[in-house]
Design an enzyme around this catalytic site. Structure first.
Site, short mmCIF file in Angstrom:
data_model
loop_
_atom_site.label_atom_id
_atom_site.label_comp_id
_atom_site.label_asym_id
_atom_site.label_seq_id
_atom_site.Cartn_x
_atom_site.Cartn_y
_atom_site.Cartn_z
N ASP A 233 -12.61 -5.20 7.02
CA ASP A 233 -13.02 -4.27 6.02
C ASP A 233 -14.36 -4.62 5.34
OD1 ASP A 233 -11.02 -2.52 6.59
OD2 ASP A 233 -9.60 -3.02 4.94
N TRP B 29 -6.16 2.14 16.06
CA TRP B 29 -4.65 1.88 15.61
C TRP B 29 -4.73 0.79 14.72
CZ3 TRP B 29 -0.27 1.62 19.83
CH2 TRP B 29 0.80 0.98 19.07
N ASP B 30 -4.56 1.18 13.50
CA ASP B 30 -4.63 0.45 12.39
C ASP B 30 -3.15 -0.01 12.02
OD1 ASP B 30 -5.43 -0.53 9.98
OD2 ASP B 30 -5.92 1.11 9.24
N MET B 31 -2.94 -0.89 11.14
CA MET B 31 -1.63 -1.43 10.40
C MET B 31 -2.04 -2.33 9.38
SD MET B 31 0.53 -3.83 9.97
CE MET B 31 -0.31 -5.34 10.30
N ARG C 27 0.65 -1.28 0.19
CA ARG C 27 0.04 0.11 0.03
C ARG C 27 0.85 1.27 -0.02
NH1 ARG C 27 -4.29 2.61 4.21
NH2 ARG C 27 -5.99 3.09 2.81
C1 DGJ Z 1 -7.83 -0.37 6.81
C2 DGJ Z 1 -8.58 -0.15 7.65
O1 DGJ Z 1 -9.17 -1.40 7.94
C3 DGJ Z 1 -9.97 0.85 7.35
O2 DGJ Z 1 -11.04 0.51 8.32
C4 DGJ Z 1 -9.35 1.98 7.32
O3 DGJ Z 1 -9.23 2.65 8.53
C5 DGJ Z 1 -8.24 2.19 6.35
N1 DGJ Z 1 -7.14 1.30 6.66
C6 DGJ Z 1 -7.58 3.66 6.34
O4 DGJ Z 1 -6.49 3.73 5.65
#
Ligand code: DGJ
Length: 741
Positions: free
Chosen positions: A549, A478-480, A444
């Site tokens: 997602d 907190w995403d990754m 990404r």
């Molecule tokens: C991945 C997450 O799962 C989504 O909900 C969202 O926050 C996107 N990243 C944002 O880049």
């Protein structure tokens, strides 16, 4: 109850009302395994359970004896000194040997449970809740000890395990493998359940029969436990179903590379091992140094999969999750991601907040795109200060504006990542994980920060601490969003590289620890491209996780059903999103989208301002419904009744602790015609009590609902006489509210 050590027989019996686990110090000092399963009566001596028969072609410990490690069940076996199967650990010595011999040295039994330094783990609130035994085994040649810890909970069929290595040896040792758990089960008539999938189809339930050889699942993704395989397996008897039969669950409290494997030998012993993946793991231990493995949580149930899951739910909701939010119902939120993606400005967010407030929503979450030069996914990661072009007032002022609307404010972060087009990269290119002189791949358009370095963790912490403390922030997502590649810690030696994968995860835990300590009232939700890090390690810091997602209601049935195998509803992030759905372009009624999302931490992920007046009225009702029942949903006992993987319709149920209220979710993806009458047997009610059932408008005794079942027949059981009203065709669902009179 608890743990009894019998000095004469040299046996440890761990037991409570439901389970027993028996360990025996064998005649050569090694730790043998006698039993794990349903509670058996305690006795002074269980030696008769030890089976030792002479077998041809075996390697024997003593001349002329039958004592072969290959055929004795063991607690923490090694390879190469008689046992030829996959071991629980492996230590490479300077002379090249990997042979070790750890013998019983001492033990310590105490009430309560110790913390695991630097690692997430289950805990107790009072010492009476559990008993722990630390059994120390020692190798005379390499002067190294392993402390094997076993904790049994008093009120749950749960045993937790971990191992700690400590070297007192002048030479360098390298731990090549250090599993958290090994169990030798005496037969192999099991099916292995795993939660498997990929992005947007996380934690689908797969079952396979054990065969000779190895069945395993793993992660080698570096940054996460992954959406491919969750760090969980269960071994169930072929006839075990949701309601009855034997099953063992094994769940690793860890968020990085792991291995869970079952080896069935040709004498039908099933050896379960689980822990950090030995691949890409070489942990150097010097004199005086220790290595602590993560924890495995095992659950035994002889009442089917529901009972196993309910034991995990209770433990993980109340003794793994922590802090201010642990026992609180979760706020109903709106998240702007699917509403706007990167295309937003301050006005759009404030307008979303205004509508959210009008409809009864409690929390507004600003997702990706608020920081640095982040207008798309090629820039800005690493620059954790507001993008003033988009948010001219900055995050501090925006958060206050949102609070003034009467909503709490939440913010998205992705602290472990960096874009090359960022101020952080321009200033600190050495913070990126990358192998010298090699191509560097991306995911990404982003790269992984070297969280194995304290300096990097500290740097990111300072940036985040500033924006959070200046603003009014109640929630953090907190995403990754990528796995590791070409991983190498720049400027560090080869020993560090062997530790890199684990140290990275320790760095993630360190940052979580610092932020949750500094901001104890902030609700954290973990996320990794949806649900790629939905694991118990994360739940220790963040009591809820964005499950996927994929926000389509029909897809979510499988995802949430599978997730419930281990994780409580209070941890499952679930939202109502727009139609056509953004992942599968399916049009489902707004009722069904909500009826699925209720069974988690509820929210919306769409532009509320684009809803019609009629839809807005429905949303208001949904929010009111969730406010009324979220206590039952998020803290009640959850039952899976019919499976989306096996049946034409899915049914699940939640029952309040006092059994007075229950909700039954019924979901039927495809409508049928002229089918049979349908009933589903409910669980967990008072048999003698009378219950009013909504929709059917009947009054039933609990025993009727549990033995005869709840009638879920509808117009599909005959000729169609009603008109299509937009909800009674495909993708139909209903929530039955069942209340004691
Ligand atoms: C991945 C997450 O799962 C989504 O909900 C969202 O926050 C996107 N990243 C944002 O880049």
């Amino acid at each position: 109850m608890g743990i009894v050590y019998n000095e004469k027989a040299k046996e440890f019996h761990l037991f409570n009302n439901e389970i027993s686990y028996i360990i025996k110090v064998l005649e050569n000092g090694h730790l043998g395994h006698l039993y794990y399963g349903k509670r058996i009566k305690h006795r002074e001596d269980f030696s008769h359970l030890l089976e030792i028969r002479r077998r041809a072609m075996a390697v024997f410990y003593y001349e002329g004896s039958s004592f072969s490690l290959e055929h004795i069940k063991q607690e923490y076996p090694s390879y190469g000194a008689g046992d030829m199967r996959y071991p629980a650990y492996e230590i490479l010595q300077e002379n090249g040997s990997r042979i070790t011999e750890f013998k019983y040295r001492s033990h310590n039994i105490f009430k309560g449970k110790k913390k695991l330094e630097g690692l997430p783990a289950t805990y107790v609130e009072s010492d009476e809740e559990a008993t722990t035994s630390e059994i120390t085994v020692y190798d005379e040649v390499i002067k190294t000890e392993i402390v094997l810890s076993y904790t049994i909970y008093e009120e749950l069929p749960v045993i937790t395990r971990n191992a700690k290595f400590k070297s007192f040896y002048e030479e360098k040792l390298v731990l090549m493998n250090a599993m958290s758990l090994c169990v030798d089960l005496p037969d192999a008539k099991y099916e292995m359940i795993e939660l498997t999938g990929g992005w947007s189809r996380e934690r689908h339930i797969k079952t396979r029969k054990l065969e000779h050889g190895i069945s395993s699942i793993y992660s080698m993704k570096g940054t996460c436990s992954s959406s491919n395989y969750n760090p969980f397996i269960a071994l169930k008897r072929p006839n075990t179903d949701e309601y009855a039969g034997e099953v063992y669950g094994f769940s690793l409290v860890y968020s990085g590379n792991f291995l869970a494997q079952v080896e069935v030998d040709t004498h039908e012993v099933a050896r379960v091992t689980m822990g950090i993946n030995p691949h890409n793991f070489n942990w150097t231990l010097k004199n005086g140094e220790e290595f602590q493995t993560p924890e495995v949580v095992t659950v035994y149930s002889d009442q089917g999969l529901n009972k196993m899951s309910q034991s995990y739910h209770k433990l993980y909701r109340t003794r793994l999750a922590r802090g201010y939010w642990r026992d609180k119902v979760r706020p109903i939120l709106v998240n702007n991601w699917e509403a706007t993606y990167f295309d937003f400005d301050e006005d759009k967010i404030v307008n979303l907040g205004k509508k959210a407030k009008e409809l009864g929503i409690e929390l507004l979450v600003l997702d990706d795109g608020w920081f640095g030069a982040r207008n798309d996914d090629t820039k800005g990661l690493g620059d954790w200060y507001p993008n003033l072009n988009k948010i001219p007032s900055g995050i501090a002022d925006l958060s206050r504006k949102v609070e003034e609307l009467g909503l709490s404010f939440g913010l998205w972060i992705e602290p472990e990542m960096i874009n090359l087009d960022s101020d952080l990269y321009r200033e600190h290119p050495e913070y990126v994980l990358r192998t010298p002189n090699r191509h560097l791949s991306n995911g990404r358009n982003q790269y992984v920060l070297d969280f194995s370095k304290d300096e990097v963790v500290e740097y990111i912490y300072k940036m985040l601490e500033k924006v959070i403390s200046e603003s009014k922030i109640s929630y953090i997502k907190w995403d990754m969003n990528r796995c590791m590649s070409e991983a190498f810690s720049q400027g560090n030696d080869s020993e560090h590289q062997g530790k890199l994968m684990h140290k990275y995860i320790l760095g993630v835990y360190k940052l979580y620890d610092k932020l949750t300590t500094q901001f104890p009232e902030i609700l954290f939700e973990s996320c990794a491209s949806g649900g790629a890090r939905f694991d118990p390690g994360m739940l220790y810091y963040a009591p809820q996780t964005w499950a996927s997602d994929n926000s389509d209601a029909i897809e979510r049935l499988k995802i949430q059903y599978g997730t419930s195998m281990v994780y409580p509803l209070s941890s499952i992030g679930a939202h109502v999103s727009a139609i056509p759905n953004h992942q599968v372009y399916r049009n489902t009624p707004i009722e069904t989208r909500a009826n699925v999302a209720y069974f988690g931490t509820f929210g919306y992920e769409l532009d509320l301002n684009k809803l019609s007046d009629e839809e807005q009225e429905k949303v208001k009702d949904q929010i009111q419904f969730m406010k009324e029942y979220r206590e039952v949903i998020q803290k009640g006992t959850f039952y899976r009744l019919t499976s989306p993987f096996e049946e034409k319709y899915t049914v699940w149920q939640v029952v309040s602790e006092d059994k007075k209220t229950s909700l039954v979710g019924f979901y039927r993806p495809l409508q049928e015609v002229n089918t049979s009458y349908k009933r589903v047997k409910l669980c967990g009610l008072h048999a003698e009590a009378e219950y009013e059932v909504s929709i059917n408008n009947t009054v039933n005794y609990g025993d009727e609902l549990m033995n005869l079942g709840l009638s879920i027949s509808d117009l599909s059981s005959g000729e169609f006489t009603e008109k299509y009203d937009g909800t009674n065709g495909d993708y139909h669902s209903r929530i039955y509210v069942i209340k004691q009179k």
